[in-house]
Design an enzyme around this catalytic site. Structure first.
Site, PDB file in Angstrom:
ATOM      1  N   PHE A  97       0.762  -1.232   0.015  1.00 65.92           N
ATOM      2  CA  PHE A  97       0.030  -0.028   0.038  1.00 65.92           C
ATOM      3  C   PHE A  97       0.923   1.369  -0.110  1.00 65.92           C
ATOM      4  CE2 PHE A  97      -2.033   3.275   2.645  1.00 65.92           C
ATOM      5  CZ  PHE A  97      -3.310   3.272   2.025  1.00 65.92           C
TER       6      PHE A  97
ATOM      7  N   PRO B 271       7.852  11.231   1.045  1.00 62.94           N
ATOM      8  CA  PRO B 271       8.680  12.047   1.812  1.00 62.94           C
ATOM      9  C   PRO B 271       8.268  13.040   2.467  1.00 62.94           C
ATOM     10  CG  PRO B 271       9.973  11.279  -0.124  1.00 62.94           C
ATOM     11  CD  PRO B 271       8.485  10.781  -0.161  1.00 62.94           C
TER      12      PRO B 271
ATOM     13  N   GLN C 280      11.475  -2.832  32.953  1.00 69.53           N
ATOM     14  CA  GLN C 280      11.861  -2.270  34.216  1.00 69.53           C
ATOM     15  C   GLN C 280      11.999  -3.189  35.506  1.00 69.53           C
ATOM     16  OE1 GLN C 280      13.230   0.629  34.183  1.00 69.53           O
ATOM     17  NE2 GLN C 280      13.812   0.895  36.480  1.00 69.53           N
ATOM     18  N   ILE C 281      10.806  -3.972  35.554  1.00 68.47           N
ATOM     19  CA  ILE C 281      10.866  -5.072  36.423  1.00 68.47           C
ATOM     20  C   ILE C 281      11.803  -6.241  36.302  1.00 68.47           C
ATOM     21  CG2 ILE C 281       9.197  -7.327  37.066  1.00 68.47           C
ATOM     22  CD1 ILE C 281       6.703  -5.316  36.719  1.00 68.47           C
TER      23      ILE C 281
ATOM     24  N   GLU D 209      -0.291   4.156  10.582  1.00 72.40           N
ATOM     25  CA  GLU D 209      -1.664   4.154  10.520  1.00 72.40           C
ATOM     26  C   GLU D 209      -2.436   5.189  11.302  1.00 72.40           C
ATOM     27  OE1 GLU D 209      -3.301   0.202  10.151  1.00 72.40           O
ATOM     28  OE2 GLU D 209      -1.549  -0.578   9.064  1.00 72.40           O
TER      29      GLU D 209
HETATM   30  C1  LIG Z   1       7.599   1.008   9.720  1.00 74.67           C
HETATM   31  C2  LIG Z   1       6.748   1.799   8.952  1.00 74.67           C
HETATM   32  C3  LIG Z   1       5.575   1.255   8.152  1.00 74.67           C
HETATM   33  C4  LIG Z   1       4.898   1.935   7.263  1.00 74.67           C
HETATM   34  N1  LIG Z   1       4.057   1.475   6.372  1.00 74.67           N
HETATM   35  C5  LIG Z   1       3.278   2.369   5.628  1.00 74.67           C
HETATM   36  C6  LIG Z   1       2.859   1.750   4.406  1.00 74.67           C
HETATM   37  O1  LIG Z   1       2.716   0.392   4.229  1.00 74.67           O
HETATM   38  N2  LIG Z   1       2.173   2.530   3.656  1.00 74.67           N
HETATM   39  C7  LIG Z   1       2.103   3.699   3.748  1.00 74.67           C
HETATM   40  O2  LIG Z   1       1.615   4.545   2.912  1.00 74.67           O
HETATM   41  N3  LIG Z   1       2.733   4.582   4.955  1.00 74.67           N
HETATM   42  C8  LIG Z   1       3.325   3.549   5.861  1.00 74.67           C
HETATM   43  N4  LIG Z   1       3.920   4.356   6.641  1.00 74.67           N
HETATM   44  C9  LIG Z   1       3.981   5.703   7.046  1.00 74.67           C
HETATM   45  C10 LIG Z   1       3.415   6.138   8.023  1.00 74.67           C
HETATM   46  O3  LIG Z   1       2.002   6.004   7.891  1.00 74.67           O
HETATM   47  C11 LIG Z   1       3.878   7.672   8.412  1.00 74.67           C
HETATM   48  O4  LIG Z   1       5.306   7.591   9.013  1.00 74.67           O
HETATM   49  C12 LIG Z   1       3.048   8.215   9.480  1.00 74.67           C
HETATM   50  O5  LIG Z   1       1.820   8.446   8.844  1.00 74.67           O
HETATM   51  C13 LIG Z   1       3.617   9.637   9.935  1.00 74.67           C
HETATM   52  O6  LIG Z   1       3.924  10.339   8.746  1.00 74.67           O
HETATM   53  P1  LIG Z   1       5.422  11.086   8.697  1.00 74.67           P
HETATM   54  O7  LIG Z   1       6.519  10.007   9.061  1.00 74.67           O
HETATM   55  O8  LIG Z   1       5.671  11.719   7.586  1.00 74.67           O
HETATM   56  O9  LIG Z   1       5.398  11.991   9.929  1.00 74.67           O
HETATM   57  P2  LIG Z   1       4.700  13.484  10.046  1.00 74.67           P
HETATM   58  O10 LIG Z   1       3.762  13.556   9.390  1.00 74.67           O
HETATM   59  O11 LIG Z   1       5.943  14.292   9.314  1.00 74.67           O
HETATM   60  O12 LIG Z   1       4.567  13.970  11.333  1.00 74.67           O
HETATM   61  C14 LIG Z   1       5.943  14.256  12.211  1.00 74.67           C
HETATM   62  C15 LIG Z   1       5.186  14.383  13.747  1.00 74.67           C
HETATM   63  O13 LIG Z   1       4.580  15.624  13.582  1.00 74.67           O
HETATM   64  C16 LIG Z   1       3.125  15.090  14.143  1.00 74.67           C
HETATM   65  N5  LIG Z   1       2.075  15.857  13.267  1.00 74.67           N
HETATM   66  C17 LIG Z   1       1.871  15.943  11.946  1.00 74.67           C
HETATM   67  N6  LIG Z   1       0.884  16.780  11.738  1.00 74.67           N
HETATM   68  C18 LIG Z   1       0.363  17.404  12.743  1.00 74.67           C
HETATM   69  C19 LIG Z   1      -0.495  18.193  13.131  1.00 74.67           C
HETATM   70  N7  LIG Z   1      -1.403  18.606  12.292  1.00 74.67           N
HETATM   71  N8  LIG Z   1      -0.708  18.593  14.454  1.00 74.67           N
HETATM   72  C20 LIG Z   1       0.097  18.184  15.548  1.00 74.67           C
HETATM   73  N9  LIG Z   1       1.077  17.195  15.224  1.00 74.67           N
HETATM   74  C21 LIG Z   1       1.214  17.032  13.998  1.00 74.67           C
HETATM   75  C22 LIG Z   1       3.350  13.703  13.916  1.00 74.67           C
HETATM   76  O14 LIG Z   1       1.821  13.230  14.705  1.00 74.67           O
HETATM   77  C23 LIG Z   1       4.644  13.311  14.191  1.00 74.67           C
HETATM   78  O15 LIG Z   1       4.562  13.166  15.474  1.00 74.67           O
HETATM   79  C24 LIG Z   1       4.797   3.622   7.647  1.00 74.67           C
HETATM   80  C25 LIG Z   1       5.806   4.177   8.538  1.00 74.67           C
HETATM   81  C26 LIG Z   1       6.499   3.217   9.359  1.00 74.67           C
HETATM   82  C27 LIG Z   1       7.613   4.017  10.359  1.00 74.67           C
END
Ligand SMILES: Cc1cc2nc3c(=O)[nH]c(=O)nc-3n(C[C@H](O)[C@H](O)[C@H](O)COP(=O)(O)OP(=O)(O)OC[C@H]3O[C@@H](n4cnc5c(N)ncnc54)[C@H](O)[C@@H]3O)c2cc1C
Length: 389
Positions: free
Chosen positions: A126, A131, A336-337, A363
């Protein structure tokens, strides 16, 4: 209010619990060893063999409609099964299922994508995140430009689970910039041999997602999934399906961890007494027990609402937010335990610790779940103090 499971639910729960104990847990040491040495936890042959045993018991395609040969057990049963599977970190699923949005395939696509995925002959991934667009998924930049009877895709996807193994991707691309996310994004079924490539991303967990690169990848018109411009809604449906499944798994894992914590506390003696006699340790055990129980009912209600055909998005967001944080707190306390032993790779605690950290990110991050929950409350979509329906 009757919380009793019916006889069929109890029977299935018991069968899966026994299956996990008998067929999966014996692999745990091997999984830890393989992963320590940089190999996948389970080899394909073992997974195939165990899946066949599960299939003989009727566990195959647990969510798959009966017309495709599945058991179609429904959300409540799926939640109960996920809790049981969560009791081990052995990477296993029963097989026989497909991404929910692949059911939007037309007849021709069904033969090429949906049915081969259900049968385990093809693997999907999916591909929504980019980036510059994760939480803000509507801001994706990948373009799809129509040329004759084909669409030409350019752009990059990131963190795509199974992106290294999949032989096709469900790829979301902008087909009409003017229309924005709702109306301007389309989902394409793109075979790897159409020309995209993947690169492994190393993470702190055992999941190895990939970045996918698309440079002038030509996709035939007949590979559009659903409607042109309907991609964003499909993407949200895919993400929505997992919201209460992650905390369901968290319950099983946290219960297992808590039991490990209790067992250790009862046998580890310091200053002449088992640490289980110390209030500091007892509070960690008590808080974990309460929080696991709370998650259970959040998850079961989200599943039950879905089973009744009601909107469960608010309930699912609450279950995801609370349950994934609960698991992180429980694993931290159990580590921790165990003291220094908890920090070693001899025990699976540190592995779970690394895996569970992801649950607060993918998700829908914690912050996005909070945003959804608060928005519902502030707008009055969900009323504070609303009577239970
Ligand atoms: C191991 C792994 C597997 C994954 N698998 C998939 C996959 O199969 N397909 C796919 O499409 N994606 C996948 N993802 C992507 C995942 O869904 C995203 O990493 C996630 O949605 C967060 O997006 P980002 O990393 O760009 O963080 P960002 O969106 O850049 O967020 C960075 C931080 O800012 C916070 N933030 C962002 N916007 C706001 C806001 N408006 N208010 C307050 N806080 C905010 C976020 O909560 C986070 O703490 C995967 C990620 C990982 C790490």
């Amino acid at each position: 209010m009757d919380f009793t499971l019916n006889d069929e639910q109890k029977m299935i729960q018991r069968t899966v619990r026994d299956f996990v104990k008998k067929e999966l847990m014996p692999y745990e040491q091997e999984v830890l060893k393989n992963e320590r040495e940089g190999r996948p936890g389970m080899n394909a042959e073992d997974i195939k063999r165990i899946r066949q045993k599960a299939k003989d018991l009727g566990f195959w395609g647990i969510n798959t409609p009966e017309e495709y040969g599945g058991a179609d057990l429904g959300p409540v049963m799926t939640a109960l099964i996920s809790i049981e599977l969560g009791r081990t970190f052995v990477p296993f699923n029963f097989g026989g299922s497909a991404d929910n949005i692949l059911y939007y395939c037309n007849e021709d696509q069904e033969q090429r994508y949906l049915i081969p995925v259900i049968n385990g002959e093809r693997r999907s991934c999916f591909a929504l995140s980019e980036p510059s667009a994760g939480s803000d998924a509507g801001n994706i930049k990948m373009t799809a430009v129509k040329k004759g009877s084909e669409w030409v895709l350019n752009g990059e996807k990131i963190f795509i689970t199974n992106g290294n193994e999949a032989d096709f991707a469900m790829v979301f691309a902008v087909t009409d910039k003017e229309k924005g996310a709702r109306g301007g994004v389309t989902c394409f079924l793109v075979d790897r041999d159409m020309g995209w490539r993947s690169e492994y991303i190393h993470t702190m967990g055992e999941w190895g997602p990939a970045s996918l690169v698309f440079e002038d990848v030509h996709v035939p018109e007949e590979n559009i999934l659903g409607e042109i411009g309907g991609g964003f809604n499909l993407g949200m449906q895919w993400i929505g399906q997992g919201r209460w499944l992650i905390p369901a798994r968290a319950i099983g894992a946290s219960e297992r961890l808590l039991q490990m914590g209790i067992d250790h506390a009862k046998t580890r003696v310091t200053f002449g007494k088992p640490i289980a006699d110390r209030q500091a340790i007892q509070w960690m055990i008590a808080d974990s027990g309460v929080e696991i129980e709370a998650t259970k009912w959040l998850v079961m209600r989200a599943a039950w609402l879905q089973e009744k055909g009601q909107d469960n998005r608010h309930a699912a967001s609450m279950a995801k937010l609370y349950g994934s944080n609960m698991a992180n707190r429980v694993v931290d306390r159990v580590l921790q335990i165990h003291g220094g032993m908890g920090y070693t790779k001899e025990l699976p605690i540190e592995r779970w610790y690394r895996e569970m950290r992801l649950w607060r990110i993918f998700e829908g991050t914690d912050e996005i779940q909070r945003f959804i929950i608060a928005r519902n409350l502030i707008r009055g979509n969900v009323k504070v103090g609303e009577l239970l329906d």
